[in-house]
Design a protein around this motif. Structure first.
Motif, mmCIF file in Angstrom:
data_model
loop_
_atom_site.group_PDB
_atom_site.id
_atom_site.type_symbol
_atom_site.label_atom_id
_atom_site.label_comp_id
_atom_site.label_asym_id
_atom_site.label_seq_id
_atom_site.Cartn_x
_atom_site.Cartn_y
_atom_site.Cartn_z
ATOM 1 N N TRP A 16 10.464 2.375 1.061
ATOM 2 C CA TRP A 16 9.108 2.719 1.036
ATOM 3 C C TRP A 16 8.642 4.514 1.689
ATOM 4 O O TRP A 16 10.185 5.136 1.858
ATOM 5 C CB TRP A 16 8.301 1.391 2.207
ATOM 6 C CG TRP A 16 8.384 0.936 2.278
ATOM 7 C CD1 TRP A 16 9.204 -0.651 1.900
ATOM 8 C CD2 TRP A 16 6.814 -0.931 1.960
ATOM 9 N NE1 TRP A 16 8.311 -1.974 1.237
ATOM 10 C CE2 TRP A 16 7.456 -1.796 1.679
ATOM 11 C CE3 TRP A 16 5.491 0.169 2.347
ATOM 12 C CZ2 TRP A 16 6.139 -3.125 1.703
ATOM 13 C CZ3 TRP A 16 4.132 -0.459 1.784
ATOM 14 C CH2 TRP A 16 4.780 -2.107 1.765
ATOM 15 N N VAL A 34 6.255 6.110 3.282
ATOM 16 C CA VAL A 34 5.333 5.541 4.514
ATOM 17 C C VAL A 34 4.211 7.169 4.957
ATOM 18 O O VAL A 34 5.148 7.953 5.186
ATOM 19 C CB VAL A 34 5.874 5.101 6.146
ATOM 20 C CG1 VAL A 34 6.880 4.195 5.607
ATOM 21 C CG2 VAL A 34 6.585 6.452 6.337
ATOM 22 N N ASP A 35 3.168 6.484 5.723
ATOM 23 C CA ASP A 35 1.988 7.731 6.590
ATOM 24 C C ASP A 35 2.845 8.735 7.175
ATOM 25 O O ASP A 35 3.936 7.771 8.351
ATOM 26 C CB ASP A 35 0.962 6.967 6.967
ATOM 27 C CG ASP A 35 0.295 7.524 8.062
ATOM 28 O OD1 ASP A 35 0.723 9.224 7.811
ATOM 29 O OD2 ASP A 35 -0.897 6.618 8.065
ATOM 30 N N ARG A 50 3.328 7.659 10.993
ATOM 31 C CA ARG A 50 4.415 6.028 11.103
ATOM 32 C C ARG A 50 5.563 6.531 10.945
ATOM 33 O O ARG A 50 6.397 5.763 10.884
ATOM 34 C CB ARG A 50 3.481 5.109 10.627
ATOM 35 C CG ARG A 50 2.417 4.504 10.670
ATOM 36 C CD ARG A 50 1.968 3.664 9.456
ATOM 37 N NE ARG A 50 0.993 2.986 9.531
ATOM 38 C CZ ARG A 50 0.096 2.513 10.510
ATOM 39 N NH1 ARG A 50 0.481 1.397 11.354
ATOM 40 N NH2 ARG A 50 -1.726 1.739 10.323
ATOM 41 N N LYS A 74 4.037 -2.009 11.549
ATOM 42 C CA LYS A 74 3.463 -0.927 11.489
ATOM 43 C C LYS A 74 4.192 0.262 11.274
ATOM 44 O O LYS A 74 3.569 1.261 10.972
ATOM 45 C CB LYS A 74 3.556 -1.147 14.161
ATOM 46 C CG LYS A 74 4.810 -0.442 13.674
ATOM 47 C CD LYS A 74 4.813 -0.634 15.321
ATOM 48 C CE LYS A 74 6.639 0.006 15.957
ATOM 49 N NZ LYS A 74 6.490 0.032 17.073
ATOM 50 N N GLU A 92 2.453 0.032 7.395
ATOM 51 C CA GLU A 92 0.696 -0.563 6.689
ATOM 52 C C GLU A 92 0.373 1.464 6.407
ATOM 53 O O GLU A 92 0.858 2.140 6.305
ATOM 54 C CB GLU A 92 0.043 -0.328 7.891
ATOM 55 C CG GLU A 92 0.457 -2.248 7.997
ATOM 56 C CD GLU A 92 -0.905 -2.345 9.485
ATOM 57 O OE1 GLU A 92 -0.680 -1.868 10.308
ATOM 58 O OE2 GLU A 92 -0.932 -3.951 8.975
ATOM 59 N N GLY A 93 -0.088 1.065 4.808
ATOM 60 C CA GLY A 93 -0.570 2.382 4.253
ATOM 61 C C GLY A 93 0.357 2.959 3.779
ATOM 62 O O GLY A 93 0.192 4.156 3.091
ATOM 63 N N GLY A 94 1.790 2.540 4.008
ATOM 64 C CA GLY A 94 2.093 3.016 3.075
ATOM 65 C C GLY A 94 2.220 2.550 1.548
ATOM 66 O O GLY A 94 1.520 1.451 1.055
ATOM 67 N N LYS A 95 3.568 2.713 1.250
ATOM 68 C CA LYS A 95 3.598 2.084 -1.011
ATOM 69 C C LYS A 95 4.756 2.153 -1.123
ATOM 70 O O LYS A 95 6.222 2.760 -0.848
ATOM 71 C CB LYS A 95 3.134 3.246 -1.617
ATOM 72 C CG LYS A 95 3.318 2.662 -2.873
ATOM 73 C CD LYS A 95 2.827 3.989 -4.283
ATOM 74 C CE LYS A 95 3.195 3.890 -5.165
ATOM 75 N NZ LYS A 95 2.950 4.858 -6.513
ATOM 76 N N VAL A 110 0.094 -6.550 -0.888
ATOM 77 C CA VAL A 110 0.308 -4.690 -0.190
ATOM 78 C C VAL A 110 1.638 -4.844 0.409
ATOM 79 O O VAL A 110 1.930 -4.241 0.253
ATOM 80 C CB VAL A 110 -1.332 -4.770 0.654
ATOM 81 C CG1 VAL A 110 -1.402 -3.860 1.748
ATOM 82 C CG2 VAL A 110 -2.082 -5.160 -0.039
#
Length: 560
Positions: free
Chosen positions: A229, A231-232, A235, A299, A302-305, A458
């Motif tokens: 991933w 990630v943000d 995070r 946690k 979330e917000g990652g790809k 998601v």
């Protein structure tokens, strides 16, 4: 065509001669080749070494967490940092969590067993490290042939291994040569080292032919499923290593997870399930997807790809399941034999070390003018090595988990935390197991069906979108490489008694039962196969036999 017809039509296969042929350009195989050429250079002798790799390039089929313990690499290439080895993210912090369905409990640092202490190690892409090792091998004069799958072991008139043959190219679905047909090549060697990784096709045949496993416990495996991933940054904690046990698996099923915070805001997340699980309704892939929804894990994501996906079996039986590793004309190294330390979830250091030990034994034999005998110096050197000492400490790890998670957690603490503090590196008791993984499934009507939630696209995903991220490719005009000994068994036995477990244990959607109730048939979507070998291991009747497809086919893991 039969082999006799091919010979009559196309003539004999061409052959090449080498001192040593290595099958598999992973860490074990490349370490073998590098050490051989180092020894030859030190002695000023000529030594020809060839490495065959079924993937499109070295590293294409390599999948691991991975945390790299550099102990063996330090011995093989002491100046690896100066040479630019892709080990850039040191571990900064370890966490071990016990998960319930909604909560988590962390193990205090002072109670963390040594197997979960990663201080001094590196979070890395093992595929990237493998590609780098290949460049080091080639610089020493090793010949590497990627895109050529070793499909057959060759034996001399005494029954000793004398090399391998690569598979024919350009064979159609019907088994007949097409217009692109090319005969395979024979590679003859004084010694052949097999480094195919977990459940290697040729290694499996050699273990059976020479009864290499007659004096050890049955081998035990796990299936590792991994995603990478982006990630943000908020995070992301570079160097953080998280391992978990518990939910979503029940207390009688061996398994756990890893979350590794690599460089550049990337997180490698994976889930391992022991293939000795008993509930035929279980899906390791779906357990992994469910795991990612836990508050302690989501946690980070979330917000990652999600940017990559893969799956691979793990040879996890440890020291008690280690077969004899030598036979006339050759040797098994790395995960082909089963040197992985399951308690540490690490095998690359063991692969490199065993490759070096096998190389040293082979070089000594070649220097004495020998060939085709057993390299007994290799297992003898392993017995006195630091790797053997390490594996003795973890010899019971997997076996304790067959007795339940609570007892296993307690005994892992005693064996790998308390005993070392008392100066004891070999537990005074030894546990054995008698069942192979494929013998462990209960009938479906004896177990509660597991209903998995639908993927949200998601955080959780379906298998086909996952396989797409593995960059898997197979030429569809070739024989199916997932072969059945008896085409009726999937329906008459597997579906009837176990509710068709192959549709659940495969992490790539290769197997599915189609048709109306009472008229089902097994459909094999071979193009999806990521070469994890789970079907070859877990099929309850051992009716599925994985064979190598056309060279160069399969996944192409870029950064896994």
């Amino acid at each position: 065509m039969t082999p006799e017809q091919l010979l009559a039509t196309y003539g004999p296969r061409e052959s090449m001669e080498f001192d040593v042929v290595v099958v598999g350009a992973g860490p074990a195989g490349l370490a073998t080749a590098i050490r051989l050429r180092q020894l030859a250079a030190d002695k000023g002798s000529e030594l020809s070494v060839c490495v065959l790799e079924k993937g499109s390039e070295p590293g294409a089929h390599i999948l691991s967490g991975a945390i790299i313990d550099t102990r063996a690499l330090d011995e093989l290439l002491p100046d690896w940092k100066e040479r630019g080895a892709p080990l850039r993210q040191p571990v900064t912090r370890d966490e071990f969590l016990f998960l319930s369905e909604t909560g988590s409990r962390a193990t205090p640092g002072f109670l963390l067993p040594g197997c979960f202490d990663n201080h001094g190690h590196y979070i890395a892409s093992l595929g990237e490290l493998t590609r780098w090792l290949a460049t080091q091998a080639e610089a020493l004069g090793v010949e590497i042939f990627p895109g050529f799958a070793a499909a057959e072991v060759l034996y001399d008139e005494t029954g000793a291994v004398m090399g391998v043959a690569t598979g024919d190219m350009g064979v159609g679905k019907d088994g007949e040569p097409t217009g692109q047909f090319q005969r395979g090549m024979e590679l003859h060697a004084r010694y052949t080292v097999f480094a195919e990784g977990s459940r290697g096709q040729l290694g499996r045949q050699l273990i059976a032919r020479f009864a290499l496993d007659k004096d050890c416990d049955p081998q035990s495996y796990g299936l590792g499923v991994k995603e990478l991933w982006q990630v943000d940054p908020a995070r992301h904690e570079p160097g953080l290593v998280v391992h978990t046990s518990g939910w979503p698996l029940d207390s009688d099923t061996y398994g756990g997870s890893f979350v590794y915070h690599a460089e550049d805001n990337k997180v490698a997340i994976g889930f391992v399930v022991g293939l000795d699980y008993s509930n035929p309704w279980l899906s390791p892939y779906e357990e992994f997807q469910r795991f990612k929804t836990h508050p302690a894990i989501r946690k980070y994501l979330e917000g990652g790809k999600r940017i990559s996906y893969g799956a691979r079996s793990i040879t996890a039986g440890g020291l008690m399941s280690l077969p004899k590793t030598v036979f006339p004309g050759g040797a098994l190294v790395g995960c082909e034999a089963g040197y992985l330390n399951a308690s540490r979830i690490k095998g690359s250091h063991a692969a490199i070390k065993t490759g070096m030990l096998a190389a040293e034994a082979a070089f000594e034999a070649l220097s004495q003018g020998r060939s085709g005998d057993e390299l007994l110096a290799y297992p003898a050197a392993f017995e006195t090595s630091w790797l053997h000492e390490e594996l003795k400490l973890s010899k019971n790890f997997k076996q304790w988990f067959k007795k339940g998670r609570l007892l296993a957690t307690l005994m892992t603490g005693i064996e790998q935390w308390l005993l070392p503090k008392l100066g004891i590196r070999n537990p005074p008791w030894t546990l054995h197991h008698a069942k192979a993984d494929h013998e462990c499934l209960d009938p479906a009507d004896q177990r509660e069906k597991i209903v998995y939630p639908k993927p949200d696209g998601v955080l959780t995903f379906d298998r086909l979108s996952s396989v797409f991220l593995s960059s898997t490719h197979h030429d569809e005009n070739q024989p199916v490489h997932l072969t059945l000994k008896d085409a009726s068994i999937p329906v008459t036995v597997n579906l009837a008694e176990y509710a068709g477990p192959e549709a659940r244990y495969c992490p790539a959607g290769v197997y599915e039962f189609v048709g109306e109730p009472g008229h089902e048939r097994l459909q094999i979507n071979a193009a999806n196969c990521v070469h994890c070998k789970t079907c070859d291991i877990k099929d309850p009747t051992q009716n599925i036999v994985w064979v190598a497809p056309q060279g160069g086919d399969g996944p192409n893991y870029a950064a896994m």
